[in-house]
Enzyme design. Sequence first.
Site, PDB file in Angstrom:
ATOM      1  N   HIS A   1       0.832  -1.211   0.000  1.00 21.19           N
ATOM      2  CA  HIS A   1       0.000   0.000   0.000  1.00 21.19           C
ATOM      3  C   HIS A   1       0.862   1.254   0.000  1.00 21.19           C
ATOM      4  O   HIS A   1       2.088   1.210   0.171  1.00 21.19           O
ATOM      5  CB  HIS A   1      -0.955  -0.002   1.198  1.00 21.19           C
TER       6      HIS A   1
ATOM      7  N   CYS B   1       3.157  -4.867   6.824  1.00 17.55           N
ATOM      8  CA  CYS B   1       2.771  -4.572   5.441  1.00 17.55           C
ATOM      9  C   CYS B   1       3.949  -3.980   4.672  1.00 17.55           C
ATOM     10  O   CYS B   1       4.965  -3.590   5.246  1.00 17.55           O
ATOM     11  CB  CYS B   1       1.594  -3.608   5.416  1.00 17.55           C
TER      12      CYS B   1
END
Length: 324
Positions: free
Chosen positions: A202, A218
């Site tokens: 992301h 992440c």
Amino acid sequence: MLVSRFWSSVVRRVWLPGLCAWLVLAAAAGAEAWPPGHHPLPETGDVIGEIQVVRVRGDETLIDVARRHNVGYEEIRMANPDVSIWAPEPGTEVVIPGRYILPDAPREGIVVNLSEMRLYYYSSEEVVETYPISVGRDGFATPVGLTRTTIKVKDPSWNPPRSVREEAAARGEPPPEVVPPGPDNPLGRHAILLGLPSYLIHGTNRPDGVGMRVSRGCIRMFPEDIESLFERVPAGTPVNIIDQPFKAGRTEDGRIFVQSFPQLEENVGSFEPLNNAVEILRRVSGGEDLSPVAYARLRALVDEPDGLAVPLERPVARLLSVPE
């Protein structure tokens, strides 16, 4: 350690200053234009890109320079240990570590090398793209393994996990159950979900941290990089998350290059770095023994990793002959 310091001193004080002058001339001669992060995939060999030298413009920080050249925080810091991160003098020469050895992994889909904090995307049979990333910090390590991309979400909402809410509550700042899209959303404007539950690739609302171990597992990218990938990476693309703190490969003309990064904290002690590097080199060289010069350089790079992809064997006399 004395050998390590000797080679580090030679490279920093002799080779890189001479390299600066040579690269400025090479850049002036012009090279084929490619979009940021894009490189032709070599027909043979494992090395892409080139080291560059640029100058700080105006009131740029070293982080600004890094982002302008597709480089993350730790990469630019290691390549320029004597340059101020936040207040470099205008006109200061900055080494851009833009040469990379492709990871030792199948050249398909997305490959993430955790120690390098860099993502490689094999977007076609002719092109490989590479981008700086942030990965999980100590205690929230990004898992190694094979997975795939699943759903792509534009302007995602963020549901803070319980650990985030608990930490915030301890500070007296409990976050909302859901953070809506907008400038305060830590996922940025684009998110690519992975087959690993709760893990994403992301963007971020704090791009200065790209290239550091700051996430909860992440994979974070600069907003412009994830936006580019978001539009082009199809669902089901294989994602291979690996950890290779030492890489070796050959150029198309057969020279051996090496590249070394600090080990992740959670892996320190799990293997002996120098022995690991020697084994990798033996595979790349076809079992050839290392010369004393090559072994000294290898040991220096393993002891003091700087992320630069450099020739393995380069005699001192040749280093000293680089034009100032």
